[in-house]
Write a protein that holds these residues in place. Sequence first.
Motif, PDB file in Angstrom:
ATOM      1  N   ILE A 141     -61.204  31.113 120.321  1.00  0.00           N
ATOM      2  CA  ILE A 141     -62.750  31.952 120.798  1.00  0.00           C
ATOM      3  C   ILE A 141     -62.738  32.147 122.197  1.00  0.00           C
ATOM      4  O   ILE A 141     -62.631  31.544 123.276  1.00  0.00           O
ATOM      5  N   ILE A 296     -65.890  23.512 123.309  1.00  0.00           N
ATOM      6  CA  ILE A 296     -65.326  25.205 122.996  1.00  0.00           C
ATOM      7  C   ILE A 296     -64.013  23.966 121.587  1.00  0.00           C
ATOM      8  O   ILE A 296     -64.116  24.908 120.181  1.00  0.00           O
ATOM      9  N   GLU A 297     -63.412  23.708 122.045  1.00  0.00           N
ATOM     10  CA  GLU A 297     -62.246  22.781 120.726  1.00  0.00           C
ATOM     11  C   GLU A 297     -62.082  22.108 119.818  1.00  0.00           C
ATOM     12  O   GLU A 297     -61.811  22.206 119.015  1.00  0.00           O
ATOM     13  N   LYS A 300     -64.190  23.930 117.548  1.00  0.00           N
ATOM     14  CA  LYS A 300     -63.096  24.481 116.795  1.00  0.00           C
ATOM     15  C   LYS A 300     -62.648  23.996 116.087  1.00  0.00           C
ATOM     16  O   LYS A 300     -62.437  24.334 114.508  1.00  0.00           O
ATOM     17  N   LEU A 305     -67.674  27.388 114.828  1.00  0.00           N
ATOM     18  CA  LEU A 305     -67.309  28.373 115.676  1.00  0.00           C
ATOM     19  C   LEU A 305     -66.314  29.506 115.549  1.00  0.00           C
ATOM     20  O   LEU A 305     -65.407  29.472 114.537  1.00  0.00           O
ATOM     21  N   GLU A 307     -64.482  32.530 115.080  1.00  0.00           N
ATOM     22  CA  GLU A 307     -63.088  32.621 116.281  1.00  0.00           C
ATOM     23  C   GLU A 307     -63.017  34.160 116.452  1.00  0.00           C
ATOM     24  O   GLU A 307     -63.079  34.708 115.123  1.00  0.00           O
TER      25      GLU A 307
END
Length: 614
Positions: A141, A296-297, A300, A305, A307
């Motif tokens: 992302i 973010i991880e 994800k 989220l 991508e």
Amino acid sequence: MSKLPVIVGFGGINAAGRSSFHHGYRRLVHEALSEEALAPMFKGLANLMGKQNADDRQDMLDHTLIRKIEKQTFDINQVTTHRKTNMQSNGESITFVTRKRQLPANIPDNWQIEEIEAGKVKVTVDGDLEVMTQDTYTPAITSASQLPTGFDASQYYNSRNQPKGLQLAVFGASDAVHSLGIDWDTVLEHIQPDEISTYAASAIGQLDDFGGRGLAQASLKGGRVTSKQMSLMLTQMPADFVNSYMINSVGATGANIGACATFLYNLRQAIGDIQAGRARVAIVGGAEAPIEPEVIEGFKAMGALAEDAQIAAIDGSETADDRRFSRPFAENAGFTIGEAAQFFILMDDQLALELGATIYGAAADVFVNADANKKSISSPGVGNYITVAKCMALAKNILGEEGVKKTYASAHGTSTPQNRVTESHILNEVAKAFNIDKWPVAAIKAYVGHSLGPAGGDQLAAALGVWEYGIIPGIKTTHKLADDVYDSNLEFCLEHKAVGEKGIDMNAVVLNSKGFGGNNASGLILSPHVTMKMLEKKYGNEALSAYREKNQAVVAKAKAYDEAITNGQVEVIYHFGTQVMEGDDLTITSEGISLEKFKNQVEFSNDNPFADYC
């Protein structure tokens, strides 16, 4: 009789720019505005971005809202990670030299240590050696809703060792207090010291090196935990900073956390305090700076989220459109993370009229309901049907059967496949129940992404702009509704929608938030024209005429602040270590408490709330 909580000031910062005086809102609808409205917006934006002038408007447009993650946030091409590496001896011992002080406290059994010179040792390993090697990667992302390029809240005050989220809280709350157009000391002179409430939070806490990440990673990186990381990572810190360093408050405080509904949870607390008479002034807000690789991880891994590869696949392209990651109610793939701080000042109606405060609208109520039993803790349930319907029932009671039809919905609109189905069904069913043929729906996360805790504040700031410029921002990143979206009784505003001069066609807005875990909140915000009619009915024409006369000076002072910050003169409120009070600085009697730094005292109530029992 219940007091009416009116909105008298607001400020903050997000990917669209500064919130006060609708600067950020103007960025959302810039195509539809006059040059008179745009010129100061671009000038103020240029100064926040550190530009010499405001001539290159396209560059400012390109470096606001959702876009490719820039190096000022973090380098997407050089995100640091570590990988396990098993070094095999291949029949021979592994040897290396290091400083003695870098040896582990507990030497592995298969290590032999030999001192070779002052401070250095030779290590011989019999067998294999497992090590962590530093590496870098590019995340899946690479777009987010970042603050305007070049903006740095830390430069405006002594913010050393403070997480970014708290720096944004200081900037945002300062912007709100200045926007009031009334000196804060003047406000304090008209109330008791404890008649202020502050409710502000982040949803996930401060997770950069000065907060949670630094705390968790210090020992793993061979560093030390600082004395500030644990405390400054806490979710209620935005409220604590406002009380302790900005407004000198001894009133009620707190942080009601509800995931993505956190802002509305805190607005509910403030409304309740004012309606019950516990507070006459309330500051409500939130601040979040979650654009960090680890955050973010985490999202994800949840599949939450959007991508790069997913966005590109939807468009049938080899590359993702960085500007259209967030597509509420379209074919989409997940939300786009954002950062923001949003703060609002509320007063009871009587105090607002007494001080001549500018009234931007009224916060009628916020309804919160859980989801009941469900299969997954992160999936939506029935609670949001209840909160939205309750809002509309209240709107009908206040505005009447026809008046309730002149409202619109500010959707949570996260741009996830699940949200587009469930929220559209909720809004559609409620519209049917209240006989609304085409209920307008906005979704500003198309522009500013999802800032988590302050997200509801992003929605409220945009709604106040509608009642100044008369335009509901269109969901312009959505070119076509997805086939599974419910819309028989909805009008999704895919383009900017004109709603009359100063938004006269819209009596109210329903702000909707749906948080992970079943945290549902919906708030009813009444327009300024409806609010003023209500006040005129309660207080009469003469009182309103006196109010308008007082308001002229307030408007002039607020305008002077707007002009100053637009021209680059940023004055952040941050009183570290000043007017500090201790036990010797107050006097306690049976009637109340006198505080040395306050003109008025805290008065004890003489009422017995349980008189019927005594």
